[in-house]
Design an enzyme around this catalytic site. Sequence first.
Site, short mmCIF file in Angstrom:
data_model
loop_
_atom_site.label_atom_id
_atom_site.label_comp_id
_atom_site.label_asym_id
_atom_site.label_seq_id
_atom_site.Cartn_x
_atom_site.Cartn_y
_atom_site.Cartn_z
CB THR A 50 40.87 39.49 49.67
OG1 THR A 50 41.60 38.62 50.53
CG2 THR A 50 40.05 38.64 48.70
CG ASN A 51 45.90 37.75 49.30
OD1 ASN A 51 45.74 36.61 49.75
ND2 ASN A 51 46.26 38.77 50.06
NE ARG A 52 44.68 31.97 43.02
CZ ARG A 52 45.47 31.22 42.25
NH1 ARG A 52 46.35 31.80 41.47
NH2 ARG A 52 45.38 29.91 42.28
CB SER A 53 46.45 33.74 51.14
OG SER A 53 46.70 32.99 52.30
#
Length: 430
Positions: free
Chosen positions: A230-233
Amino acid sequence: MRSGCRSIHVMLMANEYITLLENKHILLAVTGSIAVYKAVDLASKLTQAGAKVDVIMTEAAQHFVTPLSFQAVTGRPVYTDMWQTGGDALPTHIAHVALGESADLLVVAPATANTLAKLAHGLADDLLSVTALAARCPLLVAPAMDGGMYQHPATTANLDTLRARGVHIIEPEVGRFASGLVGKGRLPETVTLIGHIRQVLGRAQALAGRHVVVTAGGTREAIDPVRFITNRSSGKQGYALAQAAVDAGASVTLITTSDLPVPVGVTPVFVASAQEMMESVLHHAAQASALIMAAAVADFRPQTTSAHKIKKKDDTDEAPTIPLSRTPDILMQLKAHRQQSGFPQVVVGFAAESEHLIAHARSKLERKGLDLLVANDITAPDAGFEVDTNRVIILDAHGGQLPLALASKTRVAETIISRVADLLSSTANQ
Ligand code: CTP
């Protein structure tokens, strides 16, 4: 040091100013329920949010809380008597006419079974019921009562009558009553009540009757049943956009991977992967007025997802290699649909860049066929992922670019929504 900064931040968030409520005249009528103490908090939060709050108390309500409590939090006189004249707000008229004429919204919270019956049948024997008959503004009612009273056929029939008349009813919550019984009839918390107030006031705003789809959060691409990429959003900017769209009167679908609290008036659709988000966007945005793609969609996913947890082997240091493949580009897929159907009428993208901000953003806007693109520099510590502020530049399809100063994600969302409303009204006028 860090924890000191955090507590100041929490204090600032607690006194949240709400643009939609600025100078709105809200009549808050409170009746004789134990839940009236929660209405003091509601009056306080509405006042802090920028509204002008006048409180009407029935005689029964004054057995639970004194008028002074409301006067202290609103800084305004409290009305208890049908024959009251004078005062700052009422220079000449008698109270019920003056209050009813100037209000933007009449909220009855908590509303007892007795008050519901009076409102449904048009009785007029105290200041609240007379004001409700005289007022021409929308009426919002939050029932709160004990035991079986809410389920009683008489109450149900009264609520049906009010609903049929266009009154907005806030469903009470299930929980424990003061009597010790458990059931449906509790007044919801202040944040929920304010959410409904925003939804009703929004109906007079620029996006009334429009359907807006917003995406939020980072997608999750599964490696196996327990791991994902996933990512940091965080989803905060997307949720702020959904709330701003409700404030502007839109019905809102929020396609999200995040578990932040869903604003009142927003229909959430929970998804995980880029593929799921794409299917949901193509379905929900097929006839929407606007799509705002605030989600951080993963560009790559594991080529295969293992059905079972990938185990490490004790006799070796070897780690698995996970080959990746590209995910679909949702906005590119949508572009093809839009060329055929003309929907969504307005499409907004986001660009998170770490270098050559404007050049990369402009090229994305053109490639993806967007009306607006919101660009942010993710290397700035006070903008982008996880924080509550953002510093963005809004690019349009005609070469225009509008840099916004550092602002809360709420203010950034309001600016984007107002640009969307302008674009939709210019489309309608063509
Ligand atoms: N987006 C999308 N589908 C993807 C990736 C991104 O619809 N598979 C959308 C995002 O929601 C955003 C816009 O496209 O509104 C730009 O996303 P961004 O990640 O900045 O750009 P990419 O197209 O992924 O390009 P790059 O990775 O080269 O920056």
